[in-house]
Design a protein around this motif. Structure first.
Motif, PDB file in Angstrom:
ATOM      1  N   UNK A 118      31.732  31.479 -53.575  1.00 31.96           N
ATOM      2  CA  UNK A 118      30.981  29.905 -52.704  1.00 31.96           C
ATOM      3  C   UNK A 118      31.341  30.508 -51.201  1.00 31.96           C
ATOM      4  N   UNK A 119      30.682  30.048 -50.439  1.00 36.20           N
ATOM      5  CA  UNK A 119      30.621  29.995 -48.872  1.00 36.20           C
ATOM      6  C   UNK A 119      30.331  28.748 -48.415  1.00 36.20           C
ATOM      7  N   UNK A 120      31.015  28.532 -47.092  1.00 35.64           N
ATOM      8  CA  UNK A 120      30.602  27.465 -46.287  1.00 35.64           C
ATOM      9  C   UNK A 120      30.334  27.968 -44.993  1.00 35.64           C
ATOM     10  N   UNK A 121      29.367  27.238 -44.315  1.00 36.28           N
ATOM     11  CA  UNK A 121      28.835  27.489 -42.831  1.00 36.28           C
ATOM     12  C   UNK A 121      29.932  27.120 -41.823  1.00 36.28           C
ATOM     13  N   UNK A 122      30.304  27.995 -40.994  1.00 37.14           N
ATOM     14  CA  UNK A 122      31.212  27.657 -40.105  1.00 37.14           C
ATOM     15  C   UNK A 122      30.538  27.817 -38.737  1.00 37.14           C
ATOM     16  N   UNK A 123      30.427  26.484 -38.253  1.00 37.76           N
ATOM     17  CA  UNK A 123      29.457  26.254 -37.032  1.00 37.76           C
ATOM     18  C   UNK A 123      30.205  26.968 -35.695  1.00 37.76           C
ATOM     19  N   UNK A 124      31.438  27.162 -35.682  1.00 36.66           N
ATOM     20  CA  UNK A 124      32.036  27.890 -34.697  1.00 36.66           C
ATOM     21  C   UNK A 124      31.692  29.386 -34.596  1.00 36.66           C
ATOM     22  N   UNK A 125      31.775  30.078 -35.976  1.00 33.25           N
ATOM     23  CA  UNK A 125      31.326  31.421 -36.072  1.00 33.25           C
ATOM     24  C   UNK A 125      29.593  31.477 -36.119  1.00 33.25           C
ATOM     25  N   UNK A 126      29.169  30.373 -36.523  1.00 32.66           N
ATOM     26  CA  UNK A 126      27.716  30.639 -36.623  1.00 32.66           C
ATOM     27  C   UNK A 126      27.243  31.229 -37.769  1.00 32.66           C
ATOM     28  N   UNK A 127      27.971  31.281 -38.892  1.00 31.57           N
ATOM     29  CA  UNK A 127      27.605  32.191 -39.911  1.00 31.57           C
ATOM     30  C   UNK A 127      28.492  31.534 -41.195  1.00 31.57           C
ATOM     31  N   UNK A 128      28.046  32.146 -42.275  1.00 32.21           N
ATOM     32  CA  UNK A 128      28.834  31.510 -43.650  1.00 32.21           C
ATOM     33  C   UNK A 128      29.983  32.476 -43.873  1.00 32.21           C
ATOM     34  N   UNK A 129      30.873  31.688 -44.094  1.00 30.05           N
ATOM     35  CA  UNK A 129      32.369  32.378 -44.325  1.00 30.05           C
ATOM     36  C   UNK A 129      32.866  32.138 -45.919  1.00 30.05           C
ATOM     37  N   UNK A 130      33.449  33.212 -46.651  1.00 28.93           N
ATOM     38  CA  UNK A 130      33.921  32.678 -47.862  1.00 28.93           C
ATOM     39  C   UNK A 130      34.852  31.548 -48.123  1.00 28.93           C
ATOM     40  N   UNK A 131      34.804  30.809 -49.131  1.00 26.85           N
ATOM     41  CA  UNK A 131      35.686  29.823 -49.449  1.00 26.85           C
ATOM     42  C   UNK A 131      37.152  30.231 -49.114  1.00 26.85           C
ATOM     43  N   UNK A 132      37.762  29.388 -48.341  1.00 24.50           N
ATOM     44  CA  UNK A 132      39.215  29.679 -48.402  1.00 24.50           C
ATOM     45  C   UNK A 132      40.061  29.311 -49.272  1.00 24.50           C
ATOM     46  N   UNK A 133      39.694  28.614 -50.288  1.00 20.23           N
ATOM     47  CA  UNK A 133      40.727  28.098 -51.421  1.00 20.23           C
ATOM     48  C   UNK A 133      39.493  27.810 -52.515  1.00 20.23           C
ATOM     49  N   UNK A 134      40.321  27.558 -53.791  1.00 19.59           N
ATOM     50  CA  UNK A 134      39.130  27.537 -54.857  1.00 19.59           C
ATOM     51  C   UNK A 134      38.235  26.190 -54.652  1.00 19.59           C
ATOM     52  N   UNK A 135      37.503  26.160 -55.209  1.00 19.02           N
ATOM     53  CA  UNK A 135      36.050  25.440 -54.815  1.00 19.02           C
ATOM     54  C   UNK A 135      36.616  23.968 -55.023  1.00 19.02           C
ATOM     55  N   UNK A 136      37.652  23.704 -56.283  1.00 16.60           N
ATOM     56  CA  UNK A 136      37.770  22.345 -56.393  1.00 16.60           C
ATOM     57  C   UNK A 136      38.884  21.889 -55.694  1.00 16.60           C
ATOM     58  N   UNK A 137      39.245  22.879 -54.796  1.00 16.77           N
ATOM     59  CA  UNK A 137      40.513  22.408 -53.621  1.00 16.77           C
ATOM     60  C   UNK A 137      39.835  22.026 -52.277  1.00 16.77           C
ATOM     61  N   UNK A 138      38.706  22.403 -52.007  1.00 14.41           N
ATOM     62  CA  UNK A 138      38.051  22.130 -50.640  1.00 14.41           C
ATOM     63  C   UNK A 138      37.382  20.698 -50.740  1.00 14.41           C
ATOM     64  N   UNK A 139      37.781  19.766 -50.091  1.00 12.38           N
ATOM     65  CA  UNK A 139      37.051  18.721 -49.547  1.00 12.38           C
ATOM     66  C   UNK A 139      36.084  19.061 -48.783  1.00 12.38           C
ATOM     67  N   UNK A 140      34.802  18.269 -48.964  1.00 12.69           N
ATOM     68  CA  UNK A 140      33.674  18.281 -48.195  1.00 12.69           C
ATOM     69  C   UNK A 140      33.981  17.532 -46.877  1.00 12.69           C
TER      70      UNK A 140
END
Length: 155
Positions: A118-140
């Protein structure tokens, strides 16, 4: 017999007056409806987040679920489970997705396979970055873009 003489200007004035009353009534009604909807949306905004969820199947197929409304506090895993059939394992590290819509993880050997990332879009970098934690730990957060991708890996 009393005859009332009405000329064209008076008729036009009467028509314009009726039109103005109707237009003002409609505008007032729409304004009040807009105010009501704005209040409702602000309440929804406090309870929900709106996110975009992408699924990339690794064979050229991509599916997007834009504007998905989820409860505040939802995770990247919650987002996926909301829009797809998902199988996952729970471990001490968190959730590990093994299947999305029937596309199963495929471990070829200890050093090669296909897995869901899983990835999330990082608006500061302008690209998708890998999820930093397990998907059930990342709060949207409101406006997040989450992408789940079936990928080949090899060591």
């Amino acid at each position: 017999m009393f005859l009332v003489s009405i000329n064209k200007n008076q008729i036009l004035l009467l028509v314009l007056l009726i039109w103005a009353l109707i237009a003002t009534s409609i505008a007032s009604y729409l304004y009040l409806e807009n105010q009501s909807l704005s209040r409702e949306l602000s309440v929804i905004g406090n309870k929900y987040v709106r996110v975009n969820i992408g699924i990339v199947y690794g064979n050229g197929t991509r599916t997007w679920y834009n504007g998905t409304l989820l409860p505040r506090g939802a995770t990247a895993l919650t987002a996926l489970v909301t829009v797809a059939r998902v199988e996952y394992k729970l471990g001490s590290w968190g959730a590990y997705v093994t299947s999305v819509n029937g596309v199963q993880e495929n471990i070829i050997s200890k050093s090669e396979g296909y897995s869901w990332m899983w990835y999330r879009y990082d608006p500061n970098k302008g690209e998708l970055v890998p999820g930093e934690v397990a998907s059930d730990k990342y709060k949207l957060a409101d406006g997040d873009v989450i992408v789940w991708s079936y990928e080949h890996w090899k060591f």
